[in-house]
Structures are given as C-alpha cells and as structure tokens.
Design a protein around this motif. Structure first.
Motif, PDB file in Angstrom:
ATOM      1  N   SER A 157       0.830  -1.218   0.000  1.00 27.88           N
ATOM      2  CA  SER A 157       0.000   0.000   0.000  1.00 27.88           C
ATOM      3  C   SER A 157       0.859   1.260   0.000  1.00 27.88           C
ATOM      4  CB  SER A 157      -0.947   0.002   1.213  1.00 27.88           C
ATOM      5  OG  SER A 157      -1.802  -1.116   1.186  1.00 27.88           O
ATOM      6  N   GLY A 158       1.945   1.235  -0.756  1.00 23.39           N
ATOM      7  CA  GLY A 158       2.829   2.383  -0.866  1.00 23.39           C
ATOM      8  C   GLY A 158       3.869   2.491   0.226  1.00 23.39           C
ATOM      9  N   GLN A 159       3.835   1.595   1.195  1.00 25.91           N
ATOM     10  CA  GLN A 159       4.819   1.583   2.286  1.00 25.91           C
ATOM     11  C   GLN A 159       5.836   0.482   1.984  1.00 25.91           C
ATOM     12  OE1 GLN A 159       4.233   4.213   4.405  1.00 25.91           O
ATOM     13  NE2 GLN A 159       2.552   4.453   2.936  1.00 25.91           N
ATOM     14  N   LYS A 160       7.125   0.847   1.992  1.00 25.52           N
ATOM     15  CA  LYS A 160       8.147  -0.083   1.526  1.00 25.52           C
ATOM     16  C   LYS A 160       9.102  -0.505   2.649  1.00 25.52           C
ATOM     17  CE  LYS A 160       8.199   1.953  -3.123  1.00 25.52           C
ATOM     18  NZ  LYS A 160       9.022   2.610  -4.158  1.00 25.52           N
ATOM     19  N   PHE A 161       9.539  -1.736   2.559  1.00 21.15           N
ATOM     20  CA  PHE A 161      10.636  -2.222   3.392  1.00 21.15           C
ATOM     21  C   PHE A 161      11.437  -3.223   2.581  1.00 21.15           C
ATOM     22  CE2 PHE A 161       6.960  -4.884   4.342  1.00 21.15           C
ATOM     23  CZ  PHE A 161       7.459  -6.169   4.276  1.00 21.15           C
ATOM     24  N   THR A 162      12.727  -3.350   2.903  1.00 28.58           N
ATOM     25  CA  THR A 162      13.631  -4.196   2.139  1.00 28.58           C
ATOM     26  C   THR A 162      14.217  -5.282   3.030  1.00 28.58           C
ATOM     27  OG1 THR A 162      14.227  -2.376   0.663  1.00 28.58           O
ATOM     28  CG2 THR A 162      15.734  -4.252   0.753  1.00 28.58           C
ATOM     29  N   ILE A 163      14.115  -6.521   2.580  1.00 29.79           N
ATOM     30  CA  ILE A 163      14.797  -7.636   3.245  1.00 29.79           C
ATOM     31  C   ILE A 163      16.217  -7.640   2.693  1.00 29.79           C
ATOM     32  CG2 ILE A 163      14.858 -10.138   3.570  1.00 29.79           C
ATOM     33  CD1 ILE A 163      11.776 -10.044   3.160  1.00 29.79           C
ATOM     34  N   THR A 164      17.169  -7.166   3.483  1.00 27.61           N
ATOM     35  CA  THR A 164      18.530  -6.964   2.994  1.00 27.61           C
ATOM     36  C   THR A 164      19.344  -8.251   2.978  1.00 27.61           C
ATOM     37  OG1 THR A 164      19.274  -6.325   5.208  1.00 27.61           O
ATOM     38  CG2 THR A 164      18.535  -4.564   3.723  1.00 27.61           C
ATOM     39  N   GLN A 165      19.267  -9.040   4.041  1.00 30.30           N
ATOM     40  CA  GLN A 165      20.022 -10.295   4.057  1.00 30.30           C
ATOM     41  C   GLN A 165      19.396 -11.296   5.016  1.00 30.30           C
ATOM     42  OE1 GLN A 165      24.065  -9.428   5.172  1.00 30.30           O
ATOM     43  NE2 GLN A 165      23.551  -8.774   7.237  1.00 30.30           N
ATOM     44  N   ILE A 166      19.757 -12.548   4.795  1.00 33.85           N
ATOM     45  CA  ILE A 166      19.314 -13.654   5.649  1.00 33.85           C
ATOM     46  C   ILE A 166      20.559 -14.312   6.208  1.00 33.85           C
ATOM     47  CG2 ILE A 166      18.067 -15.846   5.727  1.00 33.85           C
ATOM     48  CD1 ILE A 166      16.468 -14.818   3.276  1.00 33.85           C
ATOM     49  N   ARG A 167      20.657 -14.341   7.543  1.00 34.30           N
ATOM     50  CA  ARG A 167      21.838 -14.911   8.205  1.00 34.30           C
ATOM     51  C   ARG A 167      21.411 -16.152   8.974  1.00 34.30           C
ATOM     52  NH1 ARG A 167      23.104 -11.716  12.147  1.00 34.30           N
ATOM     53  NH2 ARG A 167      21.351 -10.265  11.969  1.00 34.30           N
ATOM     54  N   ARG A 168      22.035 -17.284   8.624  1.00 32.97           N
ATOM     55  CA  ARG A 168      21.627 -18.559   9.213  1.00 32.97           C
ATOM     56  C   ARG A 168      22.743 -19.131  10.093  1.00 32.97           C
ATOM     57  NH1 ARG A 168      19.975 -22.705   5.103  1.00 32.97           N
ATOM     58  NH2 ARG A 168      21.788 -21.982   3.946  1.00 32.97           N
ATOM     59  N   SER A 169      22.366 -19.507  11.303  1.00 34.03           N
ATOM     60  CA  SER A 169      23.270 -20.171  12.239  1.00 34.03           C
ATOM     61  C   SER A 169      22.493 -21.315  12.889  1.00 34.03           C
ATOM     62  CB  SER A 169      23.767 -19.179  13.288  1.00 34.03           C
ATOM     63  OG  SER A 169      22.706 -18.806  14.146  1.00 34.03           O
ATOM     64  N   PRO A 170      23.149 -22.215  13.615  1.00 35.29           N
ATOM     65  CA  PRO A 170      22.412 -23.317  14.238  1.00 35.29           C
ATOM     66  C   PRO A 170      21.303 -22.868  15.189  1.00 35.29           C
ATOM     67  CG  PRO A 170      24.731 -23.858  14.162  1.00 35.29           C
ATOM     68  CD  PRO A 170      24.613 -22.428  13.698  1.00 35.29           C
ATOM     69  N   LEU A 171      21.489 -21.755  15.904  1.00 36.00           N
ATOM     70  CA  LEU A 171      20.504 -21.332  16.893  1.00 36.00           C
ATOM     71  C   LEU A 171      19.340 -20.555  16.297  1.00 36.00           C
ATOM     72  CD1 LEU A 171      22.687 -20.273  19.960  1.00 36.00           C
ATOM     73  CD2 LEU A 171      20.942 -22.067  19.902  1.00 36.00           C
ATOM     74  N   ARG A 172      19.567 -19.811  15.221  1.00 34.75           N
ATOM     75  CA  ARG A 172      18.491 -18.985  14.690  1.00 34.75           C
ATOM     76  C   ARG A 172      18.750 -18.607  13.238  1.00 34.75           C
ATOM     77  NH1 ARG A 172      21.181 -16.260  18.593  1.00 34.75           N
ATOM     78  NH2 ARG A 172      19.513 -16.780  20.044  1.00 34.75           N
ATOM     79  N   MET A 173      17.669 -18.222  12.575  1.00 35.43           N
ATOM     80  CA  MET A 173      17.745 -17.633  11.247  1.00 35.43           C
ATOM     81  C   MET A 173      17.359 -16.163  11.398  1.00 35.43           C
ATOM     82  SD  MET A 173      15.842 -18.673   7.644  1.00 35.43           S
ATOM     83  CE  MET A 173      14.674 -19.632   8.567  1.00 35.43           C
ATOM     84  N   ALA A 174      18.275 -15.263  11.089  1.00 34.69           N
ATOM     85  CA  ALA A 174      18.057 -13.830  11.280  1.00 34.69           C
ATOM     86  C   ALA A 174      17.712 -13.174   9.945  1.00 34.69           C
ATOM     87  CB  ALA A 174      19.301 -13.182  11.887  1.00 34.69           C
ATOM     88  N   ILE A 175      16.579 -12.470   9.911  1.00 27.91           N
ATOM     89  CA  ILE A 175      16.147 -11.752   8.715  1.00 27.91           C
ATOM     90  C   ILE A 175      16.345 -10.268   8.973  1.00 27.91           C
ATOM     91  CG2 ILE A 175      14.298 -11.443   7.038  1.00 27.91           C
ATOM     92  CD1 ILE A 175      14.995 -14.370   7.431  1.00 27.91           C
ATOM     93  N   ASP A 176      17.295  -9.650   8.272  1.00 29.99           N
ATOM     94  CA  ASP A 176      17.583  -8.221   8.436  1.00 29.99           C
ATOM     95  C   ASP A 176      16.692  -7.409   7.511  1.00 29.99           C
ATOM     96  OD1 ASP A 176      19.588  -8.716  10.319  1.00 29.99           O
ATOM     97  OD2 ASP A 176      21.102  -8.978   8.760  1.00 29.99           O
ATOM     98  N   ILE A 177      16.025  -6.397   8.082  1.00 27.34           N
ATOM     99  CA  ILE A 177      15.032  -5.612   7.344  1.00 27.34           C
ATOM    100  C   ILE A 177      15.286  -4.123   7.549  1.00 27.34           C
ATOM    101  CG2 ILE A 177      12.560  -5.094   7.125  1.00 27.34           C
ATOM    102  CD1 ILE A 177      12.016  -7.949   8.096  1.00 27.34           C
ATOM    103  N   GLU A 178      15.175  -3.349   6.458  1.00 28.39           N
ATOM    104  CA  GLU A 178      15.273  -1.894   6.524  1.00 28.39           C
ATOM    105  C   GLU A 178      13.975  -1.275   6.013  1.00 28.39           C
ATOM    106  OE1 GLU A 178      18.712  -0.329   4.593  1.00 28.39           O
ATOM    107  OE2 GLU A 178      20.132  -1.548   5.768  1.00 28.39           O
TER     108      GLU A 178
END
Length: 419
Positions: free
Chosen positions: A220-241
């Motif tokens: 709806s005209g509001q934007k965000f970017t998924i910049t990178q996905i970082r995977r480790s044994p404990l968690r999957m981190a999704i970085d968003i701007e």
C-alpha cells in the motif's frame, strides 16, 4: 493398538552406554542404581534423538531429571531439534554445589550468534523463594558483556530445569573454548548463593551462512527491504530496513515465517530473542527457528499482515503527576488509564491472542528515557489488558505505540533464491 515407531540410533546409544557406565562408576553407585539410572538415561536419549515421533512421548521424557529443558526446546523449536539431530548439542554434565543447592550444567549450544546453557537445580530446601539474580559468562578470564536472559524464580520446591540464553548483536569470536558460568542466587533464609561452573566446548563452532537478498516489498505504498538472511544453528536472522519515505510507521510484521522447499515452515522464536533493533530506527532483525542444517536452492518468506499507523500519530502522552491521558491519536480506540508510575491499556480482541505488548519505549518531557520496569497481562472474553510499570516519575511523558491492529497488507509471499 499399534505402537509408535521409534528410530533408535544404535551408534549413539552405544556411546551413551559407555559414557553412562563411566559416569556411574565415578559416582560409586550400587549395582541396582547403576542399572536403573542407565536404563532411564538410555531411554531418554533414544526418545530425545527421535523426538519427532510424538510430542506426548516428549512430554513424559521431559519429566525425567536432566532432560526437561532441552526436550522442551526440541519440541517447541524445529531449529533446536535440528541441532540435536545433527549432534551439535554439547553434553557437559558438570555439577557444583553450595549451601544445599546443587547445580548441574547439562549441555550447551554455541554459535557465532549466541550461546544457550541448559541446567538443572536441586536443593535440600524449598526453592519456591529462590531467585536467580544474575548469570555471568566468562570466556577464559574475560567476561562476555551483554548478559543472558533467564527465568528469575521457580515455583518448584526441590528441583527445576531451565536455561540461560545469550544473544550476541555482533558475531561472537571464540578466542578460547574454555568458559565458566557464574550463577548468583538469593534466598530469604540462606542469603546469597554463588555457584561457578567451568566448562569447555569440543565442537567446531559452525560458521554463519549469509545470503544477500535485497528484495523490496511494497505494501500500500509503504516499503521495506529484506537486505540479508543470516543462518546459524541457533536462529535464522532476517535483516530488514524500512524506507525513510514511508508516510506510515510500520509497527509489526505479523506471523512472519519462512517456508522451505519441502513445505516445512520455520516461524518466530517464541521463547527467546525474537526481535533485534528498534523498528523506529528503520532497521530490525527478526529471529526465526533455524534451518541451518537444510540446504536448498530457495525459500519462501511469508508475512501474515503488516500493521502500520500514520507517522507522527504513533504515540500517546500522559501526565503521571495528575494521572491523566493528555493526548492520543483519533484512531486509537483503547481504554487507557494512568496510575502512579503505571499505564494500563484495555483493547478489544481482534483474534485469539491472549497477550500483547501495546506500548513501546517511553520518554520524559526533557527527552530522556523513562525507564521501564515490568508488565502484566490478562484477558477476558472481549478484551486484552496490559499494565506497564515505570520508574518513579511525576511529570509528563510520551509513550510510543508498539502494536495496533490496522493491517495495510495481508498474506504476503516472497521467493528468495539461495544460490
């Protein structure tokens, strides 16, 4: 009634037999005790490594001393189940005792993003009023800063099983594999009880896998970017701007999940650090259950809903001195009340959620932070209730809205190539 099929890992069990035999010999148990402890231990391990067959079995196994917390973690987090299945969980089994309290560090999961300690506590006294005040973690002689999250007190009278979760904002460097954990308890009659447990890691520390995504989502005209996905044994981190040009303040990305090629979902971590950063700073990290041990060509990001409100209308103002709500946005249909050092919210239910944090950070009239102390949650058939408690302060304050049900987009899917 047919029995549930259980996959028994023979090589693992053979090693467990040898380890258990040596352990029992050291403890100089009787022959009868050797037999019973070994059988319980072997059965527990076999269930642990085949926990996917039945949550009911896991529930029974969780009642056996020494396995409650890791079994519960396996059941509620598919990433932790993968850690156990791939032999990345390290068994420690080191016990230290003081003033009638015995602490056993059962095991550890360590990677560049965090470190989780699983432990048991047994006591010769009623532990219902025993409080864990602090846990310090040292790598060699150097303290690891930041502190870990843990449960402060327990309702159990004589024993409990719990964990301490350290999450690192920057990749952690393992300059040494020798550690010690210092647990500081307080009990009304016994006073301060400090127990130090040294331990050493044996596994090679798994390296984080980083995928550059740079995929922008327009809702709806509001934007965000998924910049990178970082995977480790404990968690999957999704970085968003978030896009600075947005006219609305995005508050939440509901039901954020990742679907792998086989259709299996990895969802948000419910018992740990699920969110990193401050969404008002324009950068956040969503922590999901890990898929580190699954390699595929792509994955699908799923977002149930994007919640947002107009920028500049994302806060309320209160006066703790007069106990009044001074201003609130026109759209806000909450019942808000102010008491001495607390603000209470009643919001009409929009789904089956039983708790929600409605307010975020708070600042005083001079722009300094109003320190948050604690929250309480409850609900009835129609409403969700939250009360937030703050430090002593009798002036005006601005409280930012953490969540408001106003979806501007729903059921979003985004395919991300991994190769």
């Amino acid at each position: 009634m047919s029995k549930l099929p259980i996959d028994v890992p023979k090589e693992k069990l053979q090693q467990v037999r040898m380890d258990m035999f040596r352990k029992v010999q050291r403890e100089k148990r009787t022959k009868k005790r050797i037999f019973s402890v070994a059988i319980v231990f072997l059965l527990c391990l076999s269930f642990l490594f085949s926990i996917r067959v039945s949550p009911t079995i896991a529930g029974h196994v969780a009642k056996i001393p020494g396995f409650e917390e890791i079994v519960l973690a396996v059941v509620r987090d598919k990433g932790i189940k993968d850690v156990v299945d791939n032999d990345y969980y390290e068994e420690i089994n080191v016990t230290q005792s003081k003033n009638g309290l015995s602490l056993t560090l059962q095991g550890v999961i360590a990677d560049n993003t965090g470190l989780v300690l699983y432990y048991d506590a047994d006591a010769s006294f009623d532990m219902s009023k025993l409080h864990l005040e602090e846990v310090q973690l040292f790598q060699g002689d150097e303290e690891i800063k930041g502190g870990g999250s843990f449960t402060s007190n327990q309702s159990s009278q004589t024993r409990f099983s719990s964990s301490v979760d350290y999450s690192f904002s920057e990749p952690f460097t393992y300059t040494s594999k020798d550690f010690k954990a210092v647990f500081r308890f307080y009990e009304k009659d016994k006073g301060n009880i400090e127990i130090t447990i040294p331990f050493s890691l044996q596994n090679e520390i798994a390296k984080e896998k980083i995928i550059t995504a740079n995929r922008t989502v327009d809702v709806s005209g509001q934007k965000f970017t998924i910049t990178q996905i970082r995977r480790s044994p404990l968690r999957m981190a999704i970085d968003i701007e978030l896009d600075e040009a947005n006219t609305m303040q995005i508050l939440a990305l509901d039901d954020f999940a990742v679907e792998m090629e086989n259709g299996e979902r990895r969802e948000g971590i419910k018992y740990g650090l699920s969110l990193g950063g401050d969404i008002r700073d324009g950068k956040i990290t969503l922590n999901l259950q890990s898929n580190y041990f699954h390699d595929s060509d792509s994955l699908k990001i799923l977002i149930g809903a994007v919640q947002a409100v107009p920028k500049g209308e994302d806060f309320i103002e209160v006066d703790f001195g007069t106990k009044e709500v001074l201003t609130k946005p026109d759209y806000l249909d909450w019942d808000i009340s102010v008491a001495q050092q607390s603000v209470s919210v009643a919001a009409k239910k929009w789904d089956d959620r039983r708790a929600h944090s409605f307010l975020n950070s708070a600042e005083k009239a001079d722009g300094t932070t109003l320190i948050y102390k604690s929250s309480t949650f409850s609900d009835d058939e129609q409403y969700l209730f939250e009360t937030q408690n703050f430090e002593n302060y009798d002036g005006k304050a601005k409280l930012y809205i953490n969540y408001f049900f106003n979806p501007i987009g729903e059921n979003i899917e985004l395919n991300i190539p991994l190769r």
